[in-house]
Design an enzyme around this catalytic site. Structure first.
Site, PDB file in Angstrom:
ATOM      1  N   ASP A  33       0.054  -5.135  -8.984  1.00  0.00           N
ATOM      2  CA  ASP A  33      -0.022  -5.941  -7.759  1.00  0.00           C
ATOM      3  C   ASP A  33      -0.098  -5.010  -6.550  1.00  0.00           C
ATOM      4  OD1 ASP A  33       0.135  -7.976  -5.919  1.00  0.00           O
ATOM      5  OD2 ASP A  33       2.245  -8.446  -6.326  1.00  0.00           O
ATOM      6  N   ASP A  36      16.045 -10.533   3.268  1.00  0.00           N
ATOM      7  CA  ASP A  36      15.294  -9.769   4.277  1.00  0.00           C
ATOM      8  C   ASP A  36      16.041  -9.833   5.600  1.00  0.00           C
ATOM      9  OD1 ASP A  36      13.275  -9.512   2.401  1.00  0.00           O
ATOM     10  OD2 ASP A  36      12.131 -11.206   3.193  1.00  0.00           O
ATOM     11  N   HIS A  40      -2.461 -12.002  -7.012  1.00  0.00           N
ATOM     12  CA  HIS A  40      -1.947 -12.499  -8.286  1.00  0.00           C
ATOM     13  C   HIS A  40      -3.050 -13.119  -9.138  1.00  0.00           C
ATOM     14  CE1 HIS A  40       2.386 -12.886  -6.468  1.00  0.00           C
ATOM     15  NE2 HIS A  40       1.895 -11.662  -6.408  1.00  0.00           N
ATOM     16  N   ASP A  80       0.880 -11.862   2.819  1.00  0.00           N
ATOM     17  CA  ASP A  80       1.881 -11.259   1.939  1.00  0.00           C
ATOM     18  C   ASP A  80       1.271  -9.964   1.419  1.00  0.00           C
ATOM     19  OD1 ASP A  80       3.917 -10.575   0.286  1.00  0.00           O
ATOM     20  OD2 ASP A  80       3.633 -12.209  -1.142  1.00  0.00           O
ATOM     21  N   ASP A  99      -1.217  -5.856  -3.195  1.00  0.00           N
ATOM     22  CA  ASP A  99      -0.853  -6.418  -1.873  1.00  0.00           C
ATOM     23  C   ASP A  99      -1.539  -5.681  -0.716  1.00  0.00           C
ATOM     24  OD1 ASP A  99       0.827  -8.287  -3.074  1.00  0.00           O
ATOM     25  OD2 ASP A  99       2.607  -7.023  -2.884  1.00  0.00           O
TER      26      ASP A  99
HETATM   27 MN   LIG Z   1       1.556  -9.596  -4.526  1.00  0.00          MN
END
Ligand SMILES: [Mn+2]
Length: 404
Positions: free
Chosen positions: A268, A70, A233, A300, A270
């Site tokens: 997922d 990143d 998750h 996250d 997020d």
């Molecule tokens: Mn995730």
């Protein structure tokens, strides 16, 4: 520092305003998410990490976390790396931000398509160790105290490809080696393992917090290894996130946490923290605030793909404000005299049986076992009892909704 926009200014002037002491952190990859998905390309330009540090600081965040790549592009020269790190450190100082956590990207480059520490190709496994050691060095240089391991592609698409028992051994050998590396370098890092049931592989090893907790106690240095549970998750596995976090917390293993949201068991997502599961996340924040979690409140998550850069900052502010709203509501719930009285009534019980259980807490004796065996109970009355949980739960709802 530039003056925050009027919108941000208006919405950050109340009791939910994020402050440094709230310890909110964001992954650089979260706000820099460009909205790529399997069906569409990037919708936002890449965000400069230094610009991100500045904006997050203005919004009240405490720090940022990053994967090695990143910050430093894959394959960068040593000189390029040093220049990037120097500029980034200056930005952290300028804007009063810290880096509490760092991690390694062991999933993006095609070399890692069969995993990293569990890949069948020994060159990939050795390369993964090398990349992680460099990334640990980078994290330590920037002051990280926690090092997260998300085994992005540590799993299988075909069960025929590798033996799961062998993969678990390989993963353990890698973590043991990296623990020794961190100790040898005097980094004083704690490792936080992040479970996920699937995606991007069709099945990932260490699917849930429970799997990971079991694994940690088989390591050479279990004391320096804990977990980094992520809301989405555990929801992907259909689990109760509050219970997963509580088990980690109670075991002294909640080293870090990934806050976001998710619409049940599917890919997922997020999503922005608290955007979906208001009730469960209210109880999550209550758990963290009441039970001594002192680590960063790390997000996250990523903004909706529909957003431009302004929407990215709306997203970041929303994550933090919603956490603080839950925090305030949880405190109001816990101090509400009606709730306290109701709980006192619910928890009251037979004094003789309370005394028996106090002895159980102290430990086993043969005499106590005989006393319990000889005690008379009234199962009929116990079965007829009402627990008043409807009333209690409605009180929780009224606090969450801001009615009380
Ligand atoms: Mn995730």
């Amino acid at each position: 520092m530039t003056v925050p926009s009027q919108l941000i200014h208006e919405s950050t002037s109340d009791q939910f305003t994020p402050k440094k002491e709230d310890k909110f952190t964001f992954g650089l990859w979260t706000i820099a998410n460009q909205g790529r998905d399997p069906f569409g390309d990037a919708v936002r330009p890449a965000l400069n990490p230094i610009h991100s540090v500045q904006k997050l600081s203005e919004l009240g965040a405490y720090g940022v976390n990053f994967h090695d790549n990143d910050l430093v592009p894959f394959g960068a020269s040593a000189a390029e790396r040093d220049r990037i790190v120097r500029d980034f450190k200056k930005a952290l100082d300028d804007y009063g931000m810290v880096v509490p956590m760092a991690t390694t990207n062991l999933f993006y480059h095609p070399a890692f398509k069969d995993g990293a520490f569990t890949a069948v190709d020994p060159s990939v496994r050795a390369f993964a160790l090398q990349k992680t050691m460099h990334a640990i060095d980078l994290g330590a240089e920037l002051g990280a105290k926690t090092y997260v391991f998300w085994g992005g592609r540590e799993g299988v698409d075909s069960e025929a490809s590798k033996e799961a028992t062998e993969s678990l051994k390989r993963f353990r050998e890698a973590i043991n080696f990296l623990c020794e590396y961190s100790i040898d370098k005097g980094y004083n890092l704690r490792f936080a393992m992040e479970p996920k049931p699937n995606e991007p592989r069709s099945d990932t090893y260490f699917a849930t917090v429970g799997h990971m907790l079991g694994f940690i106690y088989t390591l050479d240095h279990p004391d320096m290894v804990g977990v980094n549970p992520e809301v989405a998750h555990e929801y992907m596995a259909g689990l109760n996130f509050v219970h997963s976090v509580a088990q980690a917390l109670e075991a002294g293993k909640l080293f870090h946490i990934d806050l976001n949201d998710q619409k049940g068991p599917r890919y997922d997502q997020d999503l922005r923290f608290g955007s979906e599961n208001l009730k469960n996340l209210f109880f999550l924040v209550r758990l963290l605030e009441n039970h001594g979690y002192e680590g960063p409140r790390h997000f996250d998550a990523h903004p909706y793909r529909t957003e431009d850069e302004a929407g990215v900052w709306d997203f970041a502010l929303g994550c933090m404000r919603t956490y603080n709203m839950f925090k305030v509501r949880a405190k109001q719930f816990d101090t509400d005299p009606t709730v306290k009285q109701l709980l006192a009534d619910i928890y009251a019980g037979n004094a003789d049986h309370i005394a028996l259980l106090d002895q159980v807490k102290k430990g086993y004796t043969a005499e106590l076992a005989n006393t319990i065996k000889a005690t008379t109970f009234d199962p009929k009355a116990l079965g007829e009892r009402g627990y008043q949980y409807e009333k209690l739960d409605q009180l929780a709802i009224e606090h969450i909704m801001g009615i009380r």
